[in-house]
Every structure is written in structure tokens, then in C-alpha cells.
Design a protein around this motif. Structure first.
Motif, PDB file in Angstrom:
ATOM      1  N   MET A 192     -18.589   1.568  10.132  1.00 47.69           N
ATOM      2  CA  MET A 192     -18.480   2.087   8.770  1.00 47.69           C
ATOM      3  C   MET A 192     -18.125   3.574   8.773  1.00 47.69           C
ATOM      4  O   MET A 192     -17.320   4.033   7.960  1.00 47.69           O
ATOM      5  N   GLY A 193     -18.715   4.313   9.685  1.00 53.97           N
ATOM      6  CA  GLY A 193     -18.472   5.746   9.728  1.00 53.97           C
ATOM      7  C   GLY A 193     -17.124   6.110  10.287  1.00 53.97           C
ATOM      8  O   GLY A 193     -16.603   7.204  10.019  1.00 53.97           O
ATOM      9  N   GLY A 194     -16.526   5.187  11.058  1.00 52.83           N
ATOM     10  CA  GLY A 194     -15.263   5.492  11.734  1.00 52.83           C
ATOM     11  C   GLY A 194     -15.533   5.615  13.215  1.00 52.83           C
ATOM     12  O   GLY A 194     -16.354   6.428  13.628  1.00 52.83           O
ATOM     13  N   ARG A 224     -10.898   1.174   3.357  1.00 46.07           N
ATOM     14  CA  ARG A 224     -10.633   2.196   4.371  1.00 46.07           C
ATOM     15  C   ARG A 224     -10.816   1.570   5.759  1.00 46.07           C
ATOM     16  O   ARG A 224     -11.925   1.598   6.307  1.00 46.07           O
ATOM     17  N   LEU A 277     -15.881  -1.893   2.544  1.00 44.62           N
ATOM     18  CA  LEU A 277     -15.404  -0.586   2.979  1.00 44.62           C
ATOM     19  C   LEU A 277     -14.178  -0.705   3.868  1.00 44.62           C
ATOM     20  O   LEU A 277     -13.206   0.050   3.719  1.00 44.62           O
ATOM     21  N   GLY A 328     -19.236  10.690  10.234  1.00 43.86           N
ATOM     22  CA  GLY A 328     -19.160   9.390   9.584  1.00 43.86           C
ATOM     23  C   GLY A 328     -20.368   8.531   9.887  1.00 43.86           C
ATOM     24  O   GLY A 328     -20.890   7.835   9.011  1.00 43.86           O
ATOM     25  N   ALA A 339     -26.305   5.533   4.093  1.00 46.80           N
ATOM     26  CA  ALA A 339     -25.922   4.461   3.171  1.00 46.80           C
ATOM     27  C   ALA A 339     -26.592   3.143   3.552  1.00 46.80           C
ATOM     28  O   ALA A 339     -27.156   2.445   2.702  1.00 46.80           O
ATOM     29  N   GLY A 359     -12.711   3.414   8.455  1.00 39.14           N
ATOM     30  CA  GLY A 359     -14.055   3.875   8.160  1.00 39.14           C
ATOM     31  C   GLY A 359     -14.050   5.110   7.280  1.00 39.14           C
ATOM     32  O   GLY A 359     -13.016   5.506   6.742  1.00 39.14           O
ATOM     33  N   LEU A 360     -15.220   5.725   7.143  1.00 37.44           N
ATOM     34  CA  LEU A 360     -15.355   6.861   6.244  1.00 37.44           C
ATOM     35  C   LEU A 360     -14.523   8.064   6.688  1.00 37.44           C
ATOM     36  O   LEU A 360     -13.944   8.766   5.884  1.00 37.44           O
ATOM     37  N   THR A 361     -14.477   8.292   8.009  1.00 39.96           N
ATOM     38  CA  THR A 361     -13.729   9.446   8.509  1.00 39.96           C
ATOM     39  C   THR A 361     -12.706   9.068   9.573  1.00 39.96           C
ATOM     40  O   THR A 361     -11.605   9.574   9.577  1.00 39.96           O
ATOM     41  N   LEU A 366     -23.271   9.706   7.698  1.00 40.20           N
ATOM     42  CA  LEU A 366     -23.128   9.256   6.310  1.00 40.20           C
ATOM     43  C   LEU A 366     -23.384   7.756   6.191  1.00 40.20           C
ATOM     44  O   LEU A 366     -24.074   7.303   5.259  1.00 40.20           O
ATOM     45  N   ALA A 367     -22.846   6.992   7.128  1.00 41.02           N
ATOM     46  CA  ALA A 367     -23.036   5.542   7.084  1.00 41.02           C
ATOM     47  C   ALA A 367     -24.493   5.172   7.328  1.00 41.02           C
ATOM     48  O   ALA A 367     -25.001   4.206   6.740  1.00 41.02           O
TER      49      ALA A 367
END
Length: 295
Positions: A239-241, A286, A282, A247, A254, A289-291, A250-251
Motif C-alpha cells: 500500500m505504501g509503495g 495508484r 488503492l 509510504g 491507515a 502505492g501511496l508513494t 502512512l499505510a
């Protein structure tokens, strides 16, 4: 309001625990392109090392005050040594053979819990938490366990330390350069293998620390604890990348919050399903991932 506050702090504590495991996974994969399926075993080793020391088997260690700090340091050290041994004995000979590498780490990930079960039994062991961390504090009408703050603080310290290592130290820069062009760095007379072993040790230390203080959250340790948390650690990393520490942080927040709120307001255990759905949604929006980068 008090319920929401308690769920938020508990979710952040769980997310902090996920990050301690996921940060090592993200670091090792991002810098070394190694998917370490034995990472959960390192967490279990750290947990049992801390439990063993805090139970009075190690001189100077115990379940109270400074003795507990010594026990956590011992458990983290044991997990770090195990990570170094894993890299030297299993990972290093297989750097150019990713399939065998995955199979080998999966095997280690299965063998370690079995070994712990053979030595101390398969049943969960009560974790000797210090009295100072067994209480609660008042926040907006809620009584929040103190140990949640310990987990959150540990995750923040690890995140800051890892980012400083990668961006501000010579070893961190050597590792990043070695990933980009290993042949060139080696030609400059730098032993990239030692730098990679250091990365593995740091990642293992983060996982072992998660195991060492994770007993505060769960109240017990068991051989499969690291393996079960590894699943969510992989979710956090994806999820974070892949390879992103920011990332992953942050993940982790979450995932921890979603699990706590979903389990409380719906059926217990449904939070796991919600996390998987969140991951799928997600990745559809993306895919990286997030980043999606090491930062």
C-alpha cells in the motif's frame, strides 16, 4: 467521543507495530530487491528473547524499570544477530537466484516458529509487562493504555533514524549507490556486501524491536505471532509503495485505524477483510502505492 479517542490511539498503536515490521521489509526490498518471507520469524525471535530475559533468566533484566529496558535491548540484539546470520548463510548465496531466495526465506519463516514451539510449547506465554506501562491515562474522557504511547514513540524514532541513515550517513549513501550500480561502487574499493549486511541487520533490528515491545500490546507472546503480523506488514509495504518508508508509515496508520474501527463497529474480524478491500481499491487507483519510492 471517548470511544473514538480510544479506538484512534489503539489503532495508532497497532499501526506502529505494523510499521516496525514493515519498515525492515520496505528497507530490505527497496535497497536490496529481496523479499524476505522470514522477516516475521525475526519478530518472533525478538519477542521470545525479550520474554525470556524479562522472566528473570538474564542477569540485570526483568519486568520492571530499567530491567525491562535491558530485556528489550536483549531481545532486539538477538533478533539483529539472527538477521545477520540469515543474510550471510541464506540470502547472500542466493542474491542472483530470486526464486530460490524466496523458497529459502519461506522455509526459514516456517522453521523458526516450529523451533520456538518445540522449545517453549505452542501455547501463548504471558508477557511480563512492567507496572509503569500497565496503567492508563485520561484523554478526552477515555482511559488509554500507556503502552500504546510506547509503540507509537518507538515507530516514530525508527522512522526518523532510518531516514537519517539513508540520507545523512556514509553507509546509507554507499548502499543506495550500490543498488544503482554495484559494479561501479565495487570498482571504487567499497565492499558493497558489508553494506548490504548492515541493511539486513537494521531491518532485522526493527522487526525484533517490534516483537520486543509488541508483547505490551498483545499481553503475550506465541510462536506464530510474527507470522500473522507479517501478512499485514506486506499489505502495508504494498500500500505504501514498494521500498518507501514514508509510504509504509502512512499505510501503517491507515491499516491500524481501519482495522480497529471496522472490528468495533461491525463484526470482530471483519477489519481484516476491509483492509484487503482497501488495498485492492488503492492499487486500482495508484498501482505503485501511496508513494512508490524510497523516501
Amino acid at each position: 467521543m471517548s470511544t473514538v479517542v480510544l479506538l484512534v490511539l489503539t489503532g495508532l498503536g497497532l499501526g506502529a507495530l505494523y510499521f516496525l515490521v514493515a519498515s525492515g521489509l520496505s528497507l530490505i526490498f527497496g535497497l536490496m530487491d529481496v523479499l524476505n518471507f522470514a522477516h516475521g520469524a525475526l519478530m518472533s525471535i525478538g519477542a521470545y528473547g525479550t520474554w525470556w530475559a524479562a522472566s528473570g533468566h538474564l542477569p540485570g533484566a526483568g519486568s520492571g524499570g530499567l530491567g525491562f529496558v535491558v530485556a528489550v535491548a536483549f531481545g532486539t540484539a538477538v533478533g539483529t544477530v539472527a538477521a545477520v546470520v540469515l543474510e550471510l548463510a541464506v540470502i547472500r548465496p542466493l542474491y542472483t537466484r530470486p526464486r530460490e531466495q524466496i523458497l529459502a526465506t519461506v522455509g526459514v519463516g516456517l522453521a523458526v516458529p516450529a523451533l520456538l514451539s518445540a522449545i517453549w510449547g505452542a501455547d501463548a506465554r504471558p508477557f511480563p509487562s512492567p507496572d509503569a506501562l500497565s496503567g492508563t491515562f485520561a484523554l478526552l474522557g477515555a482511559r488509554v493504555p500507556l503502552n500504546r504511547l510506547v509503540l507509537i514513540a518507538a515507530a516514530v524514532v525508527v522512522l526518523v533514524a532510518l531516514k537519517a541513515f539513508l540520507g545523512r550517513t556514509r553507509h546509507g549513501l554507499v548502499v543506495r549507490a550500490g543498488v544503482e550500480d554495484r559494479a561501479m561502487v565495487t570498482a571504487l574499493g567499497i565492499d558493497v556486501r558489508k553494506a548490504f549486511t548492515l541493511v539486513f541487520a537494521i531491518g532485522g533490528a526493527a522487526a525484533a524491536l517490534g516483537g520486543a515491545i509488541g508483547g505490551l500490546y498483545f499481553g503475550s507472546v506465541d510462536p506464530e505471532q510474527g507470522t500473522s503480523l507479517l501478512i499485514f506488514a506486506f499489505v502495508v509495504v504494498v500500500m505504501g509503495g514498494m521500498g518507501s518508508l514514508t509510504g509504509a508509515a502512512l499505510a501503517s496508520v491507515a491499516v491500524g485505524l481501519v482495522q480497529q474501527f471496522a472490528n468495533y463497529y461491525t463484526t470482530d474480524g471483519l477489519g481484516d477483510l476491509v483492509v484487503v478491500v482497501l488495498l485492492a481499491a488503492l492499487l486500482l487507483v495508484r498501482p505503485r502505492g501511496l508513494t512508490g519510492r524510497l523516501a
